[in-house]
Design an enzyme around this catalytic site. Structure first.
Site, PDB file in Angstrom:
ATOM      1  N   LYS A  44      -7.883 -15.903  21.838  1.00  0.00           N
ATOM      2  CA  LYS A  44      -8.840 -15.921  22.960  1.00  0.00           C
ATOM      3  C   LYS A  44      -8.690 -17.479  23.517  1.00  0.00           C
ATOM      4  CE  LYS A  44     -12.325 -16.937  24.581  1.00  0.00           C
ATOM      5  NZ  LYS A  44     -13.054 -17.732  25.782  1.00  0.00           N
ATOM      6  N   GLU A  84     -12.785 -27.241  14.463  1.00  0.00           N
ATOM      7  CA  GLU A  84     -12.601 -28.688  14.867  1.00  0.00           C
ATOM      8  C   GLU A  84     -13.501 -28.813  16.131  1.00  0.00           C
ATOM      9  OE1 GLU A  84     -11.940 -31.477  17.396  1.00  0.00           O
ATOM     10  OE2 GLU A  84      -9.929 -30.474  17.636  1.00  0.00           O
ATOM     11  N   CYS A 100     -11.008 -34.721  21.862  1.00  0.00           N
ATOM     12  CA  CYS A 100     -12.018 -34.783  20.923  1.00  0.00           C
ATOM     13  C   CYS A 100     -11.950 -36.096  20.221  1.00  0.00           C
ATOM     14  CB  CYS A 100     -11.771 -33.614  19.903  1.00  0.00           C
ATOM     15  SG  CYS A 100     -10.257 -33.453  19.491  1.00  0.00           S
ATOM     16  N   GLU A 110     -21.870 -36.523  23.236  1.00  0.00           N
ATOM     17  CA  GLU A 110     -20.406 -36.455  23.763  1.00  0.00           C
ATOM     18  C   GLU A 110     -20.367 -36.069  25.266  1.00  0.00           C
ATOM     19  OE1 GLU A 110     -16.470 -34.325  21.919  1.00  0.00           O
ATOM     20  OE2 GLU A 110     -18.226 -32.900  22.400  1.00  0.00           O
TER      21      GLU A 110
END
Length: 512
Positions: free
Chosen positions: A186, A263, A297, A395
């Site tokens: 996906k 992750e 990331c 973030e």
């Protein structure tokens, strides 16, 4: 003012369809959604919008292919030949892949080319690894032999992000199919374009029908992502994305006790001590936060600098950030392109405005000159940022960095660990003892000493705290995508206790 018309990929279909059991298919309910390019924010294609029924069909095809074979039953060397062919095709089509990736995601074309090369290397690496794979054996001389039998688990659900979509898809696809599993992928709804190329690559390489399945769509309840996570015939999920989404996946997987590898987000520190190579540290930290448009990331988005070199570092860093070239993703000279989507652009710009009240703006802070449309953000640098500031703690996932001073090693460590995240850390010092002690004390799944983010594929990748669950990479990926079955073989007389045995006298008396 500029546009991206010339970079638009040619010969695109009207709709990006699902790929299920070797066939391109529409959503069962016929639903589609618009996909936009990041430079004009205009729709350029539609994609099929997967729901529960589409995931059911994809999982059924993957389960059938796993149970009937031949893929799950093939020898490692046979599977490796297919993976090598996949790698060759990815390399051969690198320019096409990079152009699609750049157009769809806004990544600079030169960086997209690097991601395509990395995708090919992922398949070669795991092809090599499964051929060389050895498992443990344990002997008890004269009595017993024991060995570990690795088996593919079944249907792997792979949910991938939009920042470097094709490469991160390869990172999951390669070990999942290398170990004999079948998959349902996906891809991120913002960037489905390059994912559509996998089907043709796999077909040409000889991957059997049903091993790879692709369902486009959203992640919310009732849509593709949520349905994949909750499907009872999908025993493991590998997810890369935002931490809050990871928590939802964790909760929805719990009733099925699924295997999870996640992750998640990061707010990684780059710690620069006063004995560091200043030029090398500046070059690396500028690249580390502004490459991939800041949408990475492992970005070192918090830079902690020792007081003695702080003023010089900030001055030189800001000057270099101002020289970073923002431009069309398709321009080979571009170093920062357009952010992926207007929703994300608005989020990043909201943090830029927050930062203006939390720190000293020394570079950027708005839309670059000459780019009146599209999701463009100047490389933005804030200095004198306090640890409690939102731009220090949260973030942002864009070309925005916070710089904070420190005095002692202890203060640096406290600042480095003072977020909920723990994905990566970067340490710059010429003191070997300090480097080792600090790296072992910092709360991060990965640490780079005097180095940019250059990763050996054999090493584990993953984070701690809110940055992830589990590790992939190298043998850790083999562990995640296989069950380890212990087999025990009797080689001689084994003295086991016997319960309920009747002695001879008792037997004779009973007979009499």
């Amino acid at each position: 003012m500029t546009d991206n018309t010339a970079a638009r990929p040619q010969n695109l279909p009207d709709v990006l369809r699902h790929y299920i059991d070797g066939q391109w298919v529409d959503s069962i309910d016929g639903d589609t959604f618009e996909v936009i390019d990041p430079v004009t924010n205009e729709p350029y294609i539609r994609a099929a919008s997967g729901k529960v029924a589409d995931i059911d069909a994809a999982v059924a095809a993957a389960k059938k292919a796993f149970e009937l074979g031949p893929w799950s039953k093939m020898l490692p060397r046979e599977r490796a030949r297919v993976l090598y062919s996949i790698a060759d095709q990815v390399e051969d089509r690198g320019d096409e892949l990079a152009a699609m990736e750049s157009y769809d995601s806004g990544l600079p074309i030169t960086q997209a080319l690097g991601q395509a090369r990395r995708a090919a290397e992922n398949f070669r690496f795991f092809a090599d690894l499964i051929v060389a794979q050895t498992d443990d054996a344990f002997k008890v001389p004269g009595r017993q032999a024991n060995y570990v039998n690795r088996k593919p688990i079944g249907v792997a659900g792979l949910i991938t992000p939009w920042n470097t979509p094709f490469m991160l898809e390869s990172w999951k696809l390669a070990p999942a199919i290398a170990t004999g599993n079948t998959v349902v992928l996906k891809p991120a709804e913002f960037t489905p374009l390059s994912a559509s190329l996998w089907a043709g690559i796999f077909e040409q390489a000889g991957l059997p029908q049903g091993v790879f399945n692709l369902v486009n769509g959203f992640g919310e309840e009732g849509y593709a992502g949520d349905s994949l996570v909750k499907h009872p015939d999908v025993p493991l999920i590998s997810f890369t994305g935002e931490s809050r989404t990871g928590q939802i996946i964790f909760a929805n997987s719990a009733p099925f006790l699924k295997g999870l590898s996640m992750e998640l987000g990061g707010k990684s520190p780059a710690v620069v001590f006063d004995d560091a190579d200043l030029e090398a540290a500046i070059n690396a930290t500028v690249f580390g936060v502004f490459s991939l448009n800041g949408e990475r990331c492992t970005a070192g988005s918090r830079i902690l600098v020792q007081r003695g070199i702080y003023d010089e570092f900030v001055k030189r860093y800001a000057a270099q950030a101002k020289r970073v070239k923002v431009g069309l993703p398709s321009d080979p000279k571009t170093e920062v392109g357009a952010l992926v989507h207007p929703e994300h652009y608005e989020k990043v710009m909201s943090y830029v405005e927050i930062g203006k009240g939390e720190g000293r703006l020394v570079a950027g802070g708005g839309r670059p000159e000459g780019f009146g449309t599209g999701n463009y953000v100047q490389p933005t640098v804030f200095a004198d940022v306090a640890a409690e500031a939102r731009i220090f703690q949260e973030e942002i996932f864009g070309p925005v960095v916070a710089i904070t001073p420190f005095d002692t090693d202890e203060e640096a460590l406290e600042l480095a660990n003072n977020t909920k995240y723990g994905l990566a850390a970067y340490i710059w010092t010429s003191d070997l003892k300090r480097a080792h002690n600090f790296s072992q004390a910092v709360e991060a799944g990965m640490v780079w000493l005097n180095s940019n983010n250059v990763r050996d594929l054999r090493t584990p990748f993953g984070g701690v705290k809110a940055s992830g669950l589990g590790h992939e990479g190298g043998y850790r990926s083999i562990d995640f995508y296989t069950d380890q079955q212990a087999v025990h073989i009797n080689l001689g007389e084994v003295h086991n206790p016997v319960f309920g045995k009747q002695d001879d006298d008792s037997a004779q008396k009973a007979d009499g």
